[in-house]
Scaffold this motif. Structure first.
Motif, PDB file in Angstrom:
ATOM      1  N   ALA A   3       0.845  -1.200   0.000  1.00 35.90           N
ATOM      2  CA  ALA A   3       0.000   0.000   0.000  1.00 35.90           C
ATOM      3  C   ALA A   3       0.877   1.246   0.000  1.00 35.90           C
ATOM      4  CB  ALA A   3      -0.909   0.013   1.223  1.00 35.90           C
ATOM      5  N   GLN A   4       0.665   2.093  -0.977  1.00 37.24           N
ATOM      6  CA  GLN A   4       1.428   3.338  -1.022  1.00 37.24           C
ATOM      7  C   GLN A   4       0.882   4.347  -0.039  1.00 37.24           C
ATOM      8  OE1 GLN A   4       2.170   5.113  -4.712  1.00 37.24           O
ATOM      9  NE2 GLN A   4       3.168   3.335  -5.620  1.00 37.24           N
ATOM     10  N   ARG A   5       1.588   5.426   0.091  1.00 38.85           N
ATOM     11  CA  ARG A   5       1.136   6.501   0.974  1.00 38.85           C
ATOM     12  C   ARG A   5       0.997   7.782   0.168  1.00 38.85           C
ATOM     13  NH1 ARG A   5       2.512   6.644   6.431  1.00 38.85           N
ATOM     14  NH2 ARG A   5       3.112   4.516   6.034  1.00 38.85           N
ATOM     15  N   PRO A   6      -0.125   7.922  -0.527  1.00 38.58           N
ATOM     16  CA  PRO A   6      -0.302   9.124  -1.356  1.00 38.58           C
ATOM     17  C   PRO A   6      -0.299  10.375  -0.484  1.00 38.58           C
ATOM     18  CG  PRO A   6      -2.119   7.550  -1.632  1.00 38.58           C
ATOM     19  CD  PRO A   6      -1.314   7.105  -0.461  1.00 38.58           C
ATOM     20  N   ARG A   7       0.565  11.259  -0.804  1.00 38.01           N
ATOM     21  CA  ARG A   7       0.688  12.498  -0.030  1.00 38.01           C
ATOM     22  C   ARG A   7      -0.418  13.473  -0.407  1.00 38.01           C
ATOM     23  NH1 ARG A   7       2.764  11.434   3.570  1.00 38.01           N
ATOM     24  NH2 ARG A   7       4.925  11.013   4.165  1.00 38.01           N
ATOM     25  N   ILE A   8      -1.538  13.285   0.202  1.00 38.39           N
ATOM     26  CA  ILE A   8      -2.613  14.229  -0.068  1.00 38.39           C
ATOM     27  C   ILE A   8      -2.815  15.099   1.152  1.00 38.39           C
ATOM     28  CG2 ILE A   8      -3.700  12.565  -1.614  1.00 38.39           C
ATOM     29  CD1 ILE A   8      -5.770  12.061   0.436  1.00 38.39           C
ATOM     30  N   ARG A   9      -3.335  16.275   0.910  1.00 44.77           N
ATOM     31  CA  ARG A   9      -3.517  17.226   1.995  1.00 44.77           C
ATOM     32  C   ARG A   9      -4.795  18.010   1.747  1.00 44.77           C
ATOM     33  NH1 ARG A   9       1.775  20.177   4.114  1.00 44.77           N
ATOM     34  NH2 ARG A   9       2.458  18.137   3.379  1.00 44.77           N
ATOM     35  N   ILE A  10      -5.465  18.347   2.802  1.00 37.96           N
ATOM     36  CA  ILE A  10      -6.675  19.142   2.633  1.00 37.96           C
ATOM     37  C   ILE A  10      -6.551  20.433   3.438  1.00 37.96           C
ATOM     38  CG2 ILE A  10      -8.079  17.075   2.327  1.00 37.96           C
ATOM     39  CD1 ILE A  10      -9.181  17.475   5.077  1.00 37.96           C
ATOM     40  N   ASP A  11      -7.248  21.446   2.958  1.00 37.09           N
ATOM     41  CA  ASP A  11      -7.211  22.757   3.619  1.00 37.09           C
ATOM     42  C   ASP A  11      -8.601  23.077   4.147  1.00 37.09           C
ATOM     43  OD1 ASP A  11      -6.873  25.302   4.481  1.00 37.09           O
ATOM     44  OD2 ASP A  11      -6.708  26.182   2.480  1.00 37.09           O
ATOM     45  N   PRO A  12      -8.789  22.954   5.461  1.00 39.21           N
ATOM     46  CA  PRO A  12     -10.123  23.168   6.037  1.00 39.21           C
ATOM     47  C   PRO A  12     -10.632  24.592   5.834  1.00 39.21           C
ATOM     48  CG  PRO A  12      -8.587  22.165   7.614  1.00 39.21           C
ATOM     49  CD  PRO A  12      -7.779  22.660   6.479  1.00 39.21           C
ATOM     50  N   ALA A  13      -9.707  25.517   5.629  1.00 34.56           N
ATOM     51  CA  ALA A  13     -10.099  26.926   5.519  1.00 34.56           C
ATOM     52  C   ALA A  13     -10.482  27.314   4.098  1.00 34.56           C
ATOM     53  CB  ALA A  13      -8.962  27.818   6.021  1.00 34.56           C
ATOM     54  N   SER A  14     -10.350  26.392   3.167  1.00 34.93           N
ATOM     55  CA  SER A  14     -10.561  26.758   1.765  1.00 34.93           C
ATOM     56  C   SER A  14     -12.035  26.869   1.409  1.00 34.93           C
ATOM     57  CB  SER A  14      -9.910  25.720   0.861  1.00 34.93           C
ATOM     58  OG  SER A  14     -10.663  24.519   0.887  1.00 34.93           O
ATOM     59  N   GLY A  15     -12.896  26.291   2.235  1.00 32.53           N
ATOM     60  CA  GLY A  15     -14.315  26.330   1.919  1.00 32.53           C
ATOM     61  C   GLY A  15     -14.752  25.175   1.049  1.00 32.53           C
ATOM     62  N   VAL A  16     -13.820  24.529   0.403  1.00 30.77           N
ATOM     63  CA  VAL A  16     -14.151  23.361  -0.412  1.00 30.77           C
ATOM     64  C   VAL A  16     -14.358  22.165   0.514  1.00 30.77           C
ATOM     65  CG1 VAL A  16     -13.386  21.887  -2.290  1.00 30.77           C
ATOM     66  CG2 VAL A  16     -12.710  24.305  -2.247  1.00 30.77           C
ATOM     67  N   PRO A  17     -15.464  21.433   0.335  1.00 29.83           N
ATOM     68  CA  PRO A  17     -15.744  20.279   1.201  1.00 29.83           C
ATOM     69  C   PRO A  17     -14.597  19.278   1.192  1.00 29.83           C
ATOM     70  CG  PRO A  17     -17.628  20.768  -0.180  1.00 29.83           C
ATOM     71  CD  PRO A  17     -16.551  21.687  -0.614  1.00 29.83           C
ATOM     72  N   ALA A  18     -14.376  18.641   2.322  1.00 25.90           N
ATOM     73  CA  ALA A  18     -13.272  17.690   2.447  1.00 25.90           C
ATOM     74  C   ALA A  18     -13.417  16.534   1.465  1.00 25.90           C
ATOM     75  CB  ALA A  18     -13.209  17.169   3.876  1.00 25.90           C
ATOM     76  N   VAL A  19     -14.638  16.067   1.281  1.00 26.00           N
ATOM     77  CA  VAL A  19     -14.844  14.949   0.347  1.00 26.00           C
ATOM     78  C   VAL A  19     -14.297  15.289  -1.022  1.00 26.00           C
ATOM     79  CG1 VAL A  19     -16.544  13.229  -0.286  1.00 26.00           C
ATOM     80  CG2 VAL A  19     -17.065  14.873   1.477  1.00 26.00           C
ATOM     81  N   ARG A  20     -14.627  16.467  -1.498  1.00 25.83           N
ATOM     82  CA  ARG A  20     -14.189  16.825  -2.833  1.00 25.83           C
ATOM     83  C   ARG A  20     -12.679  17.039  -2.868  1.00 25.83           C
ATOM     84  NH1 ARG A  20     -17.165  21.735  -5.438  1.00 25.83           N
ATOM     85  NH2 ARG A  20     -18.629  21.011  -3.854  1.00 25.83           N
ATOM     86  N   GLN A  21     -12.136  17.623  -1.809  1.00 22.44           N
ATOM     87  CA  GLN A  21     -10.687  17.833  -1.787  1.00 22.44           C
ATOM     88  C   GLN A  21      -9.955  16.503  -1.856  1.00 22.44           C
ATOM     89  OE1 GLN A  21      -8.846  20.827   0.825  1.00 22.44           O
ATOM     90  NE2 GLN A  21     -10.881  21.390   1.515  1.00 22.44           N
ATOM     91  N   SER A  43      -6.195   2.260   3.821  1.00 23.14           N
ATOM     92  CA  SER A  43      -7.592   2.115   4.225  1.00 23.14           C
ATOM     93  C   SER A  43      -8.209   3.477   4.489  1.00 23.14           C
ATOM     94  CB  SER A  43      -7.672   1.265   5.490  1.00 23.14           C
ATOM     95  OG  SER A  43      -7.218   2.008   6.600  1.00 23.14           O
ATOM     96  N   VAL A  44      -9.514   3.521   4.427  1.00 20.11           N
ATOM     97  CA  VAL A  44     -10.207   4.783   4.650  1.00 20.11           C
ATOM     98  C   VAL A  44      -9.905   5.329   6.038  1.00 20.11           C
ATOM     99  CG1 VAL A  44     -12.065   4.304   3.021  1.00 20.11           C
ATOM    100  CG2 VAL A  44     -12.266   3.551   5.396  1.00 20.11           C
ATOM    101  N   ARG A  45      -9.758   4.431   7.023  1.00 21.72           N
ATOM    102  CA  ARG A  45      -9.505   4.895   8.391  1.00 21.72           C
ATOM    103  C   ARG A  45      -8.109   5.486   8.524  1.00 21.72           C
ATOM    104  NH1 ARG A  45     -13.951   1.496  10.940  1.00 21.72           N
ATOM    105  NH2 ARG A  45     -14.381   0.230   9.143  1.00 21.72           N
ATOM    106  N   ARG A  46      -7.161   4.894   7.815  1.00 19.80           N
ATOM    107  CA  ARG A  46      -5.788   5.389   7.893  1.00 19.80           C
ATOM    108  C   ARG A  46      -5.700   6.814   7.321  1.00 19.80           C
ATOM    109  NH1 ARG A  46      -0.799   2.368   8.201  1.00 19.80           N
ATOM    110  NH2 ARG A  46       0.818   3.960   8.197  1.00 19.80           N
ATOM    111  N   ILE A  47      -6.223   6.979   6.110  1.00 21.93           N
ATOM    112  CA  ILE A  47      -6.184   8.309   5.488  1.00 21.93           C
ATOM    113  C   ILE A  47      -6.974   9.303   6.323  1.00 21.93           C
ATOM    114  CG2 ILE A  47      -6.958   9.640   3.493  1.00 21.93           C
ATOM    115  CD1 ILE A  47      -6.007   7.654   1.697  1.00 21.93           C
TER     116      ILE A  47
END
Lengths: 133, 133
Positions: A3-21, A43-47
């Motif tokens: 399982a890879q570890r995709p480096r994704i990041r979300i910005d809570p302040a951006s106004g864009v919903p987390a799901v879409r980010q 897994s979904v829980r890990r991310i």
DNA sequence: GTACATTGTATATGTACACTATACAATGAT
DNA sequence: ATCATTGTATAGTGTACATATACAATGTAC
């Protein structure tokens, strides 16, 4: 395949919903080939832990990408990247829509004070990046 | 100065809220100089009629643009485009954000089947358009 | 093979936003 | 003064987002 570890990041302040980010970030990696078919996603829980959101939020993002044909979700086993037949339709309406959204985004950036030259440079850099990917 | 008729259009099926579509469309016209300071915009009810939405939706879009400094809303008199001092800050964070959003949009289009060449062409065309505006 | 940990799934709840409906207040013309 | 036209304010309804919690499927340890 690990399982890879995709480096994704979300910005809570951006106004864009987390799901879409989350879905957007993963889609970038998928389109750019940084996540190849056969790769097992975390897994979904890990991310969810890493991003500080609930795992159901990640699960929803996974489902969206699965609906687009990028992932294969297997109950109890995880999510795997699948070989995806990219629809080769060069829909004119979609291109039109892309152009409009691009105009809108550029206008928003200009409105925020980013110079026209800077924006043009970013666009050209992205064009170059797209062609060589 | 007469009220112009900005040709804006919204797509109910796009999933993007009508308020944002309206604000985005008008912002494009404002940034590109197709709506110059002094221009009186049509009333919220008129635009609402044309677009098939409630006038409060248009009013909200007007308020957002007024908050950004593009419009001057006058109770009982309408909305007027004002001369706006574009903030000259070339914020690095904003540029970064722009780049990411651009990547996301490109990935989405690729995912929908638009070819890399087509996308690159659109990006370059937009770059040219931006510099000469 | 049975227990257990791990995985994705399904349902319910609270919250925020989008959109509408309706009443209100300000302005200018008649 | 009256009236039509304008933007404003508040309330109601529906939908999407996010979380909590229980559930079902899979593989492994024993």
């Amino acid at each position: 395949m690990m399982a890879q570890r995709p480096r994704i990041r979300i910005d809570p302040a951006s106004g864009v919903p987390a799901v879409r980010q989350i879905a957007d970030s993963l889609r970038v990696l998928l389109v750019e080939g940084q996540l190849v078919p056969g790769t097992e996603l975390p897994s979904v829980r890990r991310i969810a832990m890493e991003l500080g959101v609930h795992f159901n939020t990640v699960a929803e993002a996974y489902r969206q990408l699965a609906a687009e044909g990028w992932l294969d979700l297997k109950h109890g086993r995880g999510a795997v990247v699948v070989a995806r037949a990219v629809p080769a339709v060069n829909n004119r309406a979609r291109t039109e829509d892309f152009r409009n959204r691009l105009r809108g985004m550029v206008a928003q950036m200009r409105s925020q004070g980013i110079s026209a030259d800077r924006i043009a440079a970013e666009l050209r850099a992205m064009a170059k990046r797209v062609t060589r990917s």
